[in-house]
Scaffold this motif. Structure first.
Motif, short mmCIF file in Angstrom:
data_model
loop_
_atom_site.label_atom_id
_atom_site.label_comp_id
_atom_site.label_asym_id
_atom_site.label_seq_id
_atom_site.Cartn_x
_atom_site.Cartn_y
_atom_site.Cartn_z
N PRO A 110 10.93 8.40 9.05
CA PRO A 110 10.52 8.08 7.68
C PRO A 110 11.00 9.15 6.71
O PRO A 110 11.32 10.28 7.11
N THR A 111 11.06 8.82 5.44
CA THR A 111 11.45 9.80 4.43
C THR A 111 10.93 9.34 3.07
O THR A 111 10.29 8.30 2.96
N GLY A 112 11.21 10.10 2.01
CA GLY A 112 10.79 9.70 0.67
C GLY A 112 10.34 10.86 -0.17
O GLY A 112 10.05 11.95 0.33
N THR A 113 10.28 10.62 -1.48
CA THR A 113 9.91 11.66 -2.44
C THR A 113 8.50 11.51 -2.99
O THR A 113 7.98 12.43 -3.62
N LEU A 114 7.87 10.35 -2.78
CA LEU A 114 6.52 10.13 -3.33
C LEU A 114 5.46 10.70 -2.39
O LEU A 114 4.62 9.98 -1.85
N VAL A 115 5.51 12.00 -2.21
CA VAL A 115 4.57 12.69 -1.32
C VAL A 115 3.90 13.81 -2.08
O VAL A 115 4.45 14.38 -3.03
N LEU A 116 2.70 14.15 -1.66
CA LEU A 116 1.93 15.20 -2.35
C LEU A 116 2.64 16.54 -2.31
O LEU A 116 2.51 17.35 -3.23
N ASP A 117 3.41 16.78 -1.24
CA ASP A 117 4.11 18.06 -1.10
C ASP A 117 5.12 18.31 -2.21
O ASP A 117 5.51 19.46 -2.45
N ALA A 118 5.59 17.24 -2.86
CA ALA A 118 6.62 17.38 -3.89
C ALA A 118 6.04 17.65 -5.27
O ALA A 118 6.78 17.77 -6.25
N LEU A 119 4.71 17.74 -5.37
CA LEU A 119 4.05 18.01 -6.65
C LEU A 119 3.42 19.38 -6.66
O LEU A 119 2.89 19.85 -5.64
N THR A 120 3.44 20.03 -7.81
CA THR A 120 2.72 21.28 -7.99
C THR A 120 1.25 20.96 -8.25
O THR A 120 0.91 19.85 -8.66
N PRO A 121 0.34 21.88 -7.99
CA PRO A 121 -1.09 21.62 -8.19
C PRO A 121 -1.42 21.18 -9.62
O PRO A 121 -0.81 21.65 -10.59
N GLY A 122 -2.35 20.25 -9.75
CA GLY A 122 -2.79 19.77 -11.06
C GLY A 122 -4.19 19.22 -10.94
O GLY A 122 -4.84 19.31 -9.88
N LYS A 123 -4.68 18.62 -12.01
CA LYS A 123 -6.04 18.06 -12.01
C LYS A 123 -6.04 16.53 -11.98
O LYS A 123 -6.91 15.91 -11.39
N ARG A 124 -5.06 15.93 -12.65
CA ARG A 124 -5.04 14.46 -12.78
C ARG A 124 -3.71 13.93 -12.30
O ARG A 124 -2.65 14.39 -12.72
N LEU A 125 -3.74 12.93 -11.40
CA LEU A 125 -2.52 12.35 -10.86
C LEU A 125 -2.38 10.90 -11.33
O LEU A 125 -3.25 10.07 -11.08
N TYR A 126 -1.26 10.64 -12.02
CA TYR A 126 -0.93 9.27 -12.41
C TYR A 126 0.03 8.67 -11.39
O TYR A 126 1.00 9.31 -10.99
N MET A 127 -0.25 7.42 -11.00
CA MET A 127 0.66 6.67 -10.15
C MET A 127 1.11 5.45 -10.95
O MET A 127 0.34 4.53 -11.17
N PHE A 128 2.36 5.47 -11.40
CA PHE A 128 2.89 4.39 -12.23
C PHE A 128 3.67 3.42 -11.35
O PHE A 128 4.66 3.80 -10.72
N SER A 129 3.26 2.13 -11.33
CA SER A 129 3.95 1.17 -10.47
C SER A 129 4.14 -0.18 -11.15
O SER A 129 3.35 -0.58 -12.00
N THR A 130 5.21 -0.85 -10.74
CA THR A 130 5.42 -2.25 -11.12
C THR A 130 5.67 -3.04 -9.84
O THR A 130 6.30 -2.56 -8.90
N GLY A 131 5.15 -4.28 -9.80
CA GLY A 131 5.39 -5.16 -8.67
C GLY A 131 5.03 -4.55 -7.33
O GLY A 131 3.97 -3.95 -7.16
N THR A 132 5.96 -4.67 -6.37
CA THR A 132 5.71 -4.11 -5.04
C THR A 132 5.86 -2.59 -5.02
O THR A 132 5.67 -1.97 -3.97
N GLY A 133 6.16 -2.00 -6.17
CA GLY A 133 6.19 -0.54 -6.27
C GLY A 133 4.82 0.09 -6.07
O GLY A 133 4.71 1.32 -5.96
N ILE A 134 3.79 -0.73 -5.97
CA ILE A 134 2.45 -0.22 -5.69
C ILE A 134 2.32 0.22 -4.23
O ILE A 134 1.39 0.96 -3.87
N ALA A 135 3.23 -0.20 -3.37
CA ALA A 135 3.10 0.03 -1.92
C ALA A 135 2.88 1.48 -1.52
O ALA A 135 1.95 1.78 -0.77
N PRO A 136 3.71 2.44 -1.98
CA PRO A 136 3.46 3.82 -1.56
C PRO A 136 2.14 4.36 -2.08
O PRO A 136 1.50 5.21 -1.44
N PHE A 137 1.69 3.84 -3.21
CA PHE A 137 0.41 4.28 -3.76
C PHE A 137 -0.76 3.67 -3.00
O PHE A 137 -1.85 4.25 -2.95
#
Length: 271
Positions: A110-137
């Motif tokens: 498996p691979t991909g960029t939509l992983v928590l490791d690729a983000l710096t620490p924060g307080k609020r996380l937005y997940m923006f998706s259209t159609g089947t783009g909701i799958a990783p979320f």
């Protein structure tokens, strides 16, 4: 049209090297364009929530693969996928016909960029998706690690028609009724569904709702702030481009596995 390969078809066939052959457990058709299915998970298969895998079917004599985000969280004993139906698609024209007991191929890495490791620490996380783009979320909102990292998680899901939003609502209900997820998630997760072609309380492209401020007003949160907000984007090519531009305008920088930053994009997604 070739029918999906049945499990018995694989008895005499040679499975390609580096590939798992897994059994379909359930299939749910949402609309004439969308469906989800669950299949067995290989005992040695490991992935990070948000990653994608190459899944496929034997079509005739050859395997056909496409990249699919894994919709189940990393702790799940089964694998879930959410798919669009393309009538003449090399894979989806066959995949949409699978039934419990059928065999699906999956490459082992498996691979991909939509992983928590690729983000710096924060307080609020937005997940923006259209159609089947909701799958990783779908994977990430069911992963306890997401709520360890962020105080608030906002899932936006934009579709053309109201019926196409149902998978997102099903996910929210599953979390609310889950034995341990309901306690971990609590009130941290907000769901913001929008449609573009029908009347609905939340209507319009998510980028328009970001630009005119309605998204933030509806959610009761301030506009994007790079000091506290992080983002993940998965959807159509146009949506990726427009949402990325808005995040960068707000001062957020694109990150990657090798260089974490304020937002990430899944560029492998098509649909």
């Amino acid at each position: 049209m070739n029918a999906p390969a049945k499990t018995e078809d694989f008895v005499a066939a040679k499975i390609p090297d580096g590939v798992y052959a897994e059994t379909v457990l359930s299939v749910d058709h949402y609309t004439d364009r969308l469906f989800r299915f669950r299949m067995t998970r290989p005992s040695g298969f490991r992935f990070r929530s948000g990653e994608f895998a190459m899944i496929g079917l034997m079509v005739g004599e050859k395997p056909v693969y496409r990249a699919y985000s894994i919709a189940s969280p990393a702790w799940d004993e089964e694998l879930e996928f959410f798919s669009i139906k393309v009538p003449d698609g090399p894979l989806t024209s066959h995949l949409q016909m699978i039934k419990p007991g059928d065999t699906v191929l999956m490459r082992k890495k498996p691979t991909g960029t939509l992983v928590l490791d690729a983000l710096t620490p924060g307080k609020r996380l937005y997940m923006f998706s259209t159609g089947t783009g909701i799958a990783p979320f779908a994977s990430l909102i069911r992963d306890p690690d997401t709520y360890d990292m962020f105080e608030e998680v906002i899932l936006t899901h934009s579709c053309r028609e109201v019926a196409e939003l149902k998978y997102g609502f099903d996910l929210m209900e599953e979390i609310r009724s889950h034995e341990f997820l309901s306690e971990i998630v609590g009130t941290k997760l907000k769901h913001y569904p929008t449609v573009t072609r029908e009347a609905y309380p939340y209507q319009g492209r998510i980028t328009d709702l970001m630009e005119n401020g309605k998204l933030y007003t509806d959610l009761g949160v301030p506009p994007l702030d790079p000091a506290v907000d992080r983002g993940m984007i998965c959807g159509s090519a146009a949506m990726l481009k427009d949402t990325k531009a808005l995040l960068e305008k707000a001062g957020l920088n694109e990150g990657a596995n090798s260089k974490p930053a304020e937002f990430v994009i899944e560029r492998a997604f098509v649909g």
